[in-house]
Design an enzyme around this catalytic site. Structure first.
Site, PDB file in Angstrom:
ATOM      1  N   LYS A 157      36.989  45.650  41.760  1.00  0.00           N
ATOM      2  CA  LYS A 157      38.072  46.627  41.605  1.00  0.00           C
ATOM      3  C   LYS A 157      37.536  47.918  41.010  1.00  0.00           C
ATOM      4  O   LYS A 157      36.537  47.918  40.280  1.00  0.00           O
ATOM      5  CB  LYS A 157      39.219  46.096  40.744  1.00  0.00           C
ATOM      6  CG  LYS A 157      38.927  45.928  39.240  1.00  0.00           C
ATOM      7  CD  LYS A 157      39.152  47.163  38.391  1.00  0.00           C
ATOM      8  CE  LYS A 157      38.580  46.970  36.985  1.00  0.00           C
ATOM      9  NZ  LYS A 157      38.129  48.148  36.318  1.00  0.00           N
ATOM     10  N   ASP A 202      42.590  42.270  33.561  1.00  0.00           N
ATOM     11  CA  ASP A 202      42.565  42.642  34.978  1.00  0.00           C
ATOM     12  C   ASP A 202      42.442  41.446  35.931  1.00  0.00           C
ATOM     13  O   ASP A 202      42.266  41.642  37.131  1.00  0.00           O
ATOM     14  CB  ASP A 202      41.521  43.729  35.266  1.00  0.00           C
ATOM     15  CG  ASP A 202      40.187  43.430  34.625  1.00  0.00           C
ATOM     16  OD1 ASP A 202      39.915  42.245  34.361  1.00  0.00           O
ATOM     17  OD2 ASP A 202      39.419  44.387  34.393  1.00  0.00           O
TER      18      ASP A 202
HETATM   19  O1  C5P Z   1      41.438  41.651  28.686  1.00  0.00           O
HETATM   20  P1  C5P Z   1      39.955  41.675  28.669  1.00  0.00           P
HETATM   21  O2  C5P Z   1      39.364  40.387  28.150  1.00  0.00           O
HETATM   22  O3  C5P Z   1      39.338  42.077  29.957  1.00  0.00           O
HETATM   23  O4  C5P Z   1      39.548  42.787  27.627  1.00  0.00           O
HETATM   24  C1  C5P Z   1      38.243  42.922  27.137  1.00  0.00           C
HETATM   25  C2  C5P Z   1      38.253  43.860  25.942  1.00  0.00           C
HETATM   26  O5  C5P Z   1      38.559  45.191  26.378  1.00  0.00           O
HETATM   27  C3  C5P Z   1      39.313  43.559  24.909  1.00  0.00           C
HETATM   28  O6  C5P Z   1      38.844  42.624  23.980  1.00  0.00           O
HETATM   29  C4  C5P Z   1      39.532  44.919  24.273  1.00  0.00           C
HETATM   30  O7  C5P Z   1      38.508  45.229  23.365  1.00  0.00           O
HETATM   31  C5  C5P Z   1      39.390  45.862  25.458  1.00  0.00           C
HETATM   32  N1  C5P Z   1      40.693  46.177  26.097  1.00  0.00           N
HETATM   33  C6  C5P Z   1      41.589  46.977  25.429  1.00  0.00           C
HETATM   34  N2  C5P Z   1      42.791  47.266  26.018  1.00  0.00           N
HETATM   35  C7  C5P Z   1      43.108  46.804  27.247  1.00  0.00           C
HETATM   36  C8  C5P Z   1      42.197  45.990  27.948  1.00  0.00           C
HETATM   37  C9  C5P Z   1      40.985  45.697  27.341  1.00  0.00           C
HETATM   38  O8  C5P Z   1      41.329  47.430  24.306  1.00  0.00           O
HETATM   39  N3  C5P Z   1      44.285  47.113  27.780  1.00  0.00           N
END
Ligand code: C5P
Length: 284
Positions: free
Chosen positions: A10, A134
Site C-alpha cells: 500500500k 493498516d
Molecule cells: O498500528 P501499527 O502497529 O501499525 O502502528 C505502529 C506504530 O506506529 C504505533 O506503535 C505508533 O507508534 C505509530 N502509529 C501512530 N498512529 C497511528 C498509527 C501508527 O502513532 N495512527
C-alpha cells in the site's frame, strides 16, 4: 490442503496526521492505494507452526521467523491451530509500504478460505485492526479512505494510476518517525482529506492528482533520512509528475503519467514499475 494468497503493497496518497490520542496512536485522515507490487503467502495445516521467508529481490534478513512475525500473530489470533506459513517477499521490508501488514492480511484471508465456517467480513476486519492500524486496509485493498488511527476503512472510486516504487537501503522504524513528527509538529491540526483529491482519483486525472499528493510524515522521514530528498528530485527530473515518501518511509513513490513514463523513471532510479489495483489480499 494449502492455499496461496497474494497481498498488495500500500501507499498513502494523502497522509494527514493529527494529535496523539489517549491510546498512544495519532488520529489519521489518509487515502490508501493498493499496488500491483505483491507478496505471496502460502498456508498449509501442519503438525507444528512454522514460518519461512524468501526474498524476491528484497533483503529479508530483518524479518522475524517466529511468533513475533505479524503473519504468525494473525494465525494465532484466529485460533486456527498449527500452520506452516511460507512468505515470498517482493515488498521492501520496513519501507513504509505495509509489507508486514499485507502478509498478516494474507494469513487472515487464507485462514478464512480454509475454514469450514468462514468469519463474516466485519469480524475479519475487527481482527485485522487488532493486528495493526493498516491491516484492515490490506484486507480490503483498492483505494480507500482511512480514518480513526487508520483502521476505519471506506473504499473510494479510483481509476488506474502508474507508479514507480524506489526502495531505500535500510528501513525506518514507524514509531521513531511518528516520534520525530511529534518533535517537529507539537500541535498538529485535525487532519482531513479534500474533495479535489477524491475527484482526481475518480476521474483518472494524474496531472490533477500530482500536486494533491501529501504526506505529513515526509518532513519527519526526511529529517531522519536526508538522502531521500535527492531521490525525489532525481525522480521528478526523470519525468515523474510527483515524488513523495511512502507512509513512514524510507521507500519513495513516483506518480507517472503512463506506463512508458513510469518505465523511464524506474530505469533512472533503479525502481519498480507498479500500478494501482482494485483488490486487497486475495486467494490466487
Ligand atoms: O498500528 P501499527 O502497529 O501499525 O502502528 C505502529 C506504530 O506506529 C504505533 O506503535 C505508533 O507508534 C505509530 N502509529 C501512530 N498512529 C497511528 C498509527 C501508527 O502513532 N495512527
Amino acid at each position: 490442503m494449502s492455499v496461496t494468497v497474494a497481498a498488495p503493497a500500500k501507499i498513502n496518497l494523502a497522509l494527514g496526521v493529527g494529535p496523539l490520542r489517549e491510546d498512544g496512536f495519532h488520529a489519521l485522515a489518509t487515502v490508501y492505494q493498493a499496488l500491483s507490487l505483491e507478496d505471496t503467502v502460502t498456508l498449509a495445516r501442519d503438525k507444528r507452526s512454522s514460518i519461512s521467508v524468501e526474498g524476491r529481490g528484497v533483503d529479508v534478513t530483518g524479518v522475524p521467523r517466529d511468533a513475533t512475525n505479524l503473519a504468525w500473530r494473525a494465525a494465532a489470533l484466529l485460533g486456527v491451530g498449527s500452520l506452516r506459513i511460507a512468505i515470498d517477499k517482493r515488498i521492501p521490508v520496513a519501507g513504509g509500504l505495509a509489507g508486514g501488514s499485507a502478509d498478516a492480511a494474507a494469513v487472515l484471508v487464507g485462514c478464512n478460505a480454509l475454514a469450514r465456517r468462514p468469519l463474516p467480513q466485519g469480524v475479519l476486519l475487527a481482527r485485522a485492526a487488532e493486528l495493526g492500524s493498516d491491516v484492515p486496509f490490506a484486507v480490503v485493498g483498492g483505494t480507500a479512505l482511512g480514518e480513526g488511527r487508520g483502521q476505519v476503512v471506506t473504499p473510494v472510486p479510483s481509476a488506474t494510476f502508474w507508479w514507480v516504487v524506489v526502495p531505500a537501503d535500510g528501513g525506518l522504524s514507524t514509531p521513531e518517525v511518528y516520534r520525530e513528527y511529534d518533535r517537529l509538529v507539537p500541535e498538529p491540526a485535525t487532519p482531513a482529506v479534500g474533495p479535489d483529491l477524491l475527484a482526481a482519483l475518480a476521474n483518472g486525472d494524474a496531472v490533477a492528482l500530482a500536486p494533491l499528493l501529501h504526506n505529513d510524515l515526509q518532513q519527519a522521514a526526511l529529517s531522519l533520512r536526508p538522502d531521500l530528498a535527492d531521490v525525489i528530485t532525481r525522480g521528478e527530473a526523470a519525468g515523474a509528475l510527483r515524488g513523495v515518501v511512502s507512509g513512514s518511509g524510507p521507500t519513495t513513490v513516483f506518480l507517472c503519467a503512463d506506463e512508458a513514463s513510469a518505465s523511464a523513471v524506474a530505469r533512472a532510479l533503479d525502481g519498480v514499475v507498479a500500478h494501482s489495483v482494485e483488490h486487497g489480499a486475495r486467494v490466487v
